[in-house]
Scaffold this active site. Sequence first.
Site, PDB file in Angstrom:
ATOM      1  N   GLU A 104      13.855  -8.706  -6.919  1.00 31.01           N
ATOM      2  CA  GLU A 104      14.039  -9.113  -8.315  1.00 31.01           C
ATOM      3  C   GLU A 104      15.101 -10.214  -8.396  1.00 31.01           C
ATOM      4  OE1 GLU A 104      13.184  -9.337 -11.245  1.00 31.01           O
ATOM      5  OE2 GLU A 104      12.836  -7.464 -12.287  1.00 31.01           O
ATOM      6  N   ASP A 105      14.983 -11.067  -9.400  1.00 32.72           N
ATOM      7  CA  ASP A 105      16.039 -12.035  -9.661  1.00 32.72           C
ATOM      8  C   ASP A 105      17.247 -11.333 -10.270  1.00 32.72           C
ATOM      9  OD1 ASP A 105      14.626 -11.425 -11.973  1.00 32.72           O
ATOM     10  OD2 ASP A 105      14.451 -13.500 -12.660  1.00 32.72           O
ATOM     11  N   ASP A 108      18.604  -5.533 -15.007  1.00 30.58           N
ATOM     12  CA  ASP A 108      19.336  -5.377 -16.261  1.00 30.58           C
ATOM     13  C   ASP A 108      19.217  -3.901 -16.671  1.00 30.58           C
ATOM     14  OD1 ASP A 108      20.466  -6.770 -18.744  1.00 30.58           O
ATOM     15  OD2 ASP A 108      18.616  -6.032 -19.587  1.00 30.58           O
ATOM     16  N   PHE A 157      24.086 -12.694 -20.740  1.00 31.85           N
ATOM     17  CA  PHE A 157      22.807 -13.343 -20.524  1.00 31.85           C
ATOM     18  C   PHE A 157      22.996 -14.591 -19.675  1.00 31.85           C
ATOM     19  CE2 PHE A 157      19.089 -15.892 -21.611  1.00 31.85           C
ATOM     20  CZ  PHE A 157      18.101 -14.957 -21.341  1.00 31.85           C
ATOM     21  N   ARG A 170      14.596 -22.292 -15.698  1.00 28.46           N
ATOM     22  CA  ARG A 170      14.265 -21.773 -14.358  1.00 28.46           C
ATOM     23  C   ARG A 170      14.535 -22.798 -13.257  1.00 28.46           C
ATOM     24  NH1 ARG A 170      11.530 -16.961 -15.175  1.00 28.46           N
ATOM     25  NH2 ARG A 170      10.014 -16.884 -16.868  1.00 28.46           N
TER      26      ARG A 170
HETATM   27  P1  IMP Z   1      15.090  -5.047 -16.754  1.00 32.39           P
HETATM   28  O1  IMP Z   1      13.703  -4.466 -16.715  1.00 32.39           O
HETATM   29  O2  IMP Z   1      15.797  -4.767 -18.041  1.00 32.39           O
HETATM   30  O3  IMP Z   1      15.916  -4.660 -15.547  1.00 32.39           O
HETATM   31  O4  IMP Z   1      14.967  -6.592 -16.793  1.00 32.39           O
HETATM   32  C1  IMP Z   1      14.463  -7.280 -15.787  1.00 32.39           C
HETATM   33  C2  IMP Z   1      13.895  -8.610 -16.230  1.00 32.39           C
HETATM   34  O5  IMP Z   1      14.420  -9.072 -17.480  1.00 32.39           O
HETATM   35  C3  IMP Z   1      14.298  -9.615 -15.217  1.00 32.39           C
HETATM   36  O6  IMP Z   1      13.351  -9.697 -14.193  1.00 32.39           O
HETATM   37  C4  IMP Z   1      14.380 -10.887 -16.029  1.00 32.39           C
HETATM   38  O7  IMP Z   1      13.092 -11.439 -16.109  1.00 32.39           O
HETATM   39  C5  IMP Z   1      14.784 -10.432 -17.397  1.00 32.39           C
HETATM   40  N1  IMP Z   1      16.256 -10.567 -17.597  1.00 32.39           N
HETATM   41  C6  IMP Z   1      17.191  -9.600 -17.608  1.00 32.39           C
HETATM   42  N2  IMP Z   1      18.423 -10.068 -17.813  1.00 32.39           N
HETATM   43  C7  IMP Z   1      18.276 -11.415 -17.917  1.00 32.39           C
HETATM   44  C8  IMP Z   1      19.224 -12.502 -18.105  1.00 32.39           C
HETATM   45  O8  IMP Z   1      20.457 -12.341 -18.218  1.00 32.39           O
HETATM   46  N3  IMP Z   1      18.675 -13.744 -18.144  1.00 32.39           N
HETATM   47  C9  IMP Z   1      17.341 -13.989 -18.012  1.00 32.39           C
HETATM   48  N4  IMP Z   1      16.445 -13.016 -17.831  1.00 32.39           N
HETATM   49  C10 IMP Z   1      16.907 -11.733 -17.777  1.00 32.39           C
HETATM   50 MG    MG Z   2      12.391 -11.149 -13.360  1.00 35.02          MG
END
Ligand code: IMP
Ligand code: MG
Length: 180
Positions: A104-105, A108, A157, A170
């Site tokens: 994953e990038d 969150d 963010f 991106r």
């Molecule tokens: P999660 O499912 O809440 O862990 O979120 C994961 C996805 O939300 C990541 O793969 C990102 O695509 C997006 N995301 C979460 N935080 C950020 C951020 O700070 N900037 C941009 N995209 C985010």
């Molecule tokens: Mg992502």
Amino acid sequence: MSARQVTLHDKSFSVYFPSEDIRLAVQKVAGEIERDLNGETPLFIGVLNGVVPFAADLLREMQVDCEITFVKLSSYSGTKSTGQVSVDLGLNEKIAGRTIVVLEDIIDTGLTVEKILNLLEGENPKTVKVASLLYKPDAFKGNYKVDYVGKEIPNEFVVGYGLDYDGLGRNLKDIYKIVE
Ligand code: IMP
Ligand code: MG
């Protein structure tokens, strides 16, 4: 030289991790993954779209045989998680008996990776590890361990190096954080 500050849509962002810091974080993650492999050939599963730069750089840091495939999930709208994860592109690879590393990038809330771990569970992999370039521990609600983390960050963010704000950012080489 890249700009110290950028504007995407209606928001401003300032440099947080310059590309050199990112490179070192990617090298660290690759080294840790390799150290745990015990001669296995891992199958990386990258989460599109944000993971593309990280996956490409991580792959080239790996000194051993490895394979990669991608899935596509989405949960974010603007700067917030919607709490709902949809699978836009699923898995075709044979998973049974494989050593899997989900890539994953950013993690969150952790919901996206949780969804992938649930999909993988029924496929009998040998082991499943999770690697993320960035990790927000204060936002994390998952029931699993994030095994490899490039950098932990506070609940802010960020954009750049694959990460977007409503589709933009991106392509930035550095990672930027939002200016409140
Ligand atoms: P999660 O499912 O809440 O862990 O979120 C994961 C996805 O939300 C990541 O793969 C990102 O695509 C997006 N995301 C979460 N935080 C950020 C951020 O700070 N900037 C941009 N995209 C985010
Ligand atoms: Mg992502």
